[in-house]
Design an enzyme around this catalytic site. Structure first.
Site, short mmCIF file in Angstrom:
data_model
loop_
_atom_site.label_atom_id
_atom_site.label_comp_id
_atom_site.label_asym_id
_atom_site.label_seq_id
_atom_site.Cartn_x
_atom_site.Cartn_y
_atom_site.Cartn_z
N ARG A 166 10.52 12.22 -6.56
CA ARG A 166 11.36 11.76 -5.43
C ARG A 166 12.84 12.02 -5.74
O ARG A 166 13.59 12.44 -4.86
CB ARG A 166 11.10 10.28 -5.14
CG ARG A 166 9.71 10.12 -4.57
CD ARG A 166 9.40 8.72 -4.07
NE ARG A 166 7.95 8.62 -3.90
CZ ARG A 166 7.25 7.50 -3.86
NH1 ARG A 166 7.88 6.35 -3.93
NH2 ARG A 166 5.95 7.52 -3.70
N GLU B 264 -6.27 -2.47 -4.43
CA GLU B 264 -5.75 -1.48 -3.49
C GLU B 264 -6.68 -0.26 -3.39
O GLU B 264 -6.54 0.68 -4.17
CB GLU B 264 -4.34 -1.04 -3.92
CG GLU B 264 -3.71 -0.04 -2.94
CD GLU B 264 -2.34 0.47 -3.40
OE1 GLU B 264 -2.03 0.36 -4.60
OE2 GLU B 264 -1.61 0.99 -2.56
N LYS C 273 -4.86 -5.05 -0.78
CA LYS C 273 -3.80 -4.15 -0.33
C LYS C 273 -4.49 -2.93 0.25
O LYS C 273 -5.11 -2.15 -0.47
CB LYS C 273 -2.88 -3.77 -1.49
CG LYS C 273 -1.82 -2.75 -1.08
CD LYS C 273 -0.66 -2.73 -2.05
CE LYS C 273 0.36 -1.68 -1.65
NZ LYS C 273 1.63 -1.80 -2.37
N SER D 126 2.06 1.97 2.86
CA SER D 126 2.51 2.86 3.94
C SER D 126 1.86 4.24 3.84
O SER D 126 1.73 4.94 4.87
CB SER D 126 4.03 2.96 3.98
OG SER D 126 4.57 3.43 2.77
N GLY E 34 2.49 7.36 3.08
CA GLY E 34 3.02 8.65 3.52
C GLY E 34 3.38 8.71 5.00
O GLY E 34 3.80 9.75 5.51
#
Ligand code: 13P
Length: 334
Positions: A36, A180, A222, A264, A266
């Site tokens: 990132r 998750e 999650k 979220s 992507g």
């Protein structure tokens, strides 16, 4: 587990699932954070990662919208520019400290294109240490790819088993497990295909969780939202995402699970907020809901910062604005 231990877990869940607040996922591995940063020309160093986490974790006012933060191993040991431990900064703001404890995805042998999540070896000792560093909840992510052949029953069963075993270890240490199972956005599948896959994944997960006697009220799911694939034609709108996601959750998630939070995955920040709002409009549901985004909470702020000290205030403004709109979405108000 005795009653006192169960009450401890339930209290942590209650604090995390407070109305109008969400959980910031700031637990990107160094490699992901580096990618990132590279896209914005920010150097991939420990000090730069620390600075970025300081912008988020020390943002004045964030505590109005954030009940907990999931940290990466490096960050839980770091301090702000004044030398105060991030964990102490968070404690003063009444924000709970969470920790990512899985060690990432590895290829699932003989199952092309599928992965299992690693990190159970030595987990009890790591959990003990994270607890001493202030963590009260933890996160473990498994990932499922939608294609003609995947996810296989084997991948659903194995990852479910691993997630359940992780959850047991968490609860033995008074740590609330966040499980998750992410159904990935990649591909051109329809929302109906995503709905069927997500149902299978969640049913497999809760079978394993019940088999291992995980205490459901002391557990947070999650989950991914139910979405059409990133490359699908005519992607489903927020109303369809809200309806499909709630249908799946009602069918697959036991009513006494402590809370349901969303990644979220992507989506753009605006998409994630709008879709979360559409889901929250279905409340009341059996479980409290909250957002728990990484990219959809951080992207605006990261762009605004761009690695420059002079942009810190702008980055924090963008972060707070995004938190505030997700807090509104949490109440279905958008
Ligand atoms: P995203 O919101 O960027 O999908 O990240 C959430 C997360 O916790 C990934 O494990």
């Amino acid at each position: 587990m005795d009653n006192v231990e169960i009450e401890k877990l339930k209290n942590t869940v209650k604090l995390l699932m407070q109305d109008k607040k969400g959980i910031l996922a700031a637990d990107e591995s160094n490699a992901t954070c580096g990618k990132r940063f590279a896209s914005l020309g920010i150097p991939d160093t420990e000090e730069e990662r620390r600075r970025w986490r300081e912008i988020l974790l020390c943002a004045p006012g964030a505590q109005d919208f954030v009940s907990g933060v999931i940290l990466f191993d490096e960050t839980i040991r770091q301090s702000d520019s004044n030398g105060k431990k991030f964990t102490d900064v968070l404690k003063e703001k009444n924000i709970l400290v969470g920790i990512k404890v899985d060690e990432g995805l590895q290829d699932f042998i003989d199952h092309t294109g599928e992965t299992l999540t690693h990190g159970l070896n030595g987990l009890p000792a790591r959990m003990q240490e994270y607890k001493s560093l202030g963590a009260t909840f933890a996160k473990w992510r498994a990932a499922f790819n939608i294609s003609d052949r995947t996810p296989s029953d084997d991948a659903i069963r194995e990852n479910g088993e691993i997630l359940a075993r992780y959850a047991v270890i968490c609860q033995e240490h008074d740590i609330v497990p966040m499980v998750e199972p992410e159904v990935l956005l990649d591909g051109n599948h329809s929302i109906d295909e995503a709905k069927e896959v997500t149902k299978k994944v969640l049913k497999g997960l809760f079978e394993a969780i019940e088999k291992h006697h995980v205490h459901l009220e002391g557990l947070i799911l999650k989950t991914s939202m139910v979405l059409s694939g990133k490359d699908a034609e005519n992607r489903a709108d927020a109303k369809a995402v809200g309806d499909a996601t709630v249908e799946v959750l009602k069918e697959c998630v036991p009513a006494n699970v402590g809370g349901v939070v969303f990644l979220s995955g992507g989506q753009t920040p605006d998409e994630a907020t709008a879709n979360f709002n559409a889901i929250a409009q279905h409340e009341p549901l059996p479980w409290p809901l909250a957002f728990s985004f990484s990219r959809a909470l951080q992207n605006d702020a990261l762009l605004a910062w761009g690695g420059k000290i002079s942009n810190i205030e702008l980055a924090r403004e963008a972060f707070l604005k995004r938190l505030e709109s997700n807090s509104q979405a949490d109440q279905g108000l958008l």
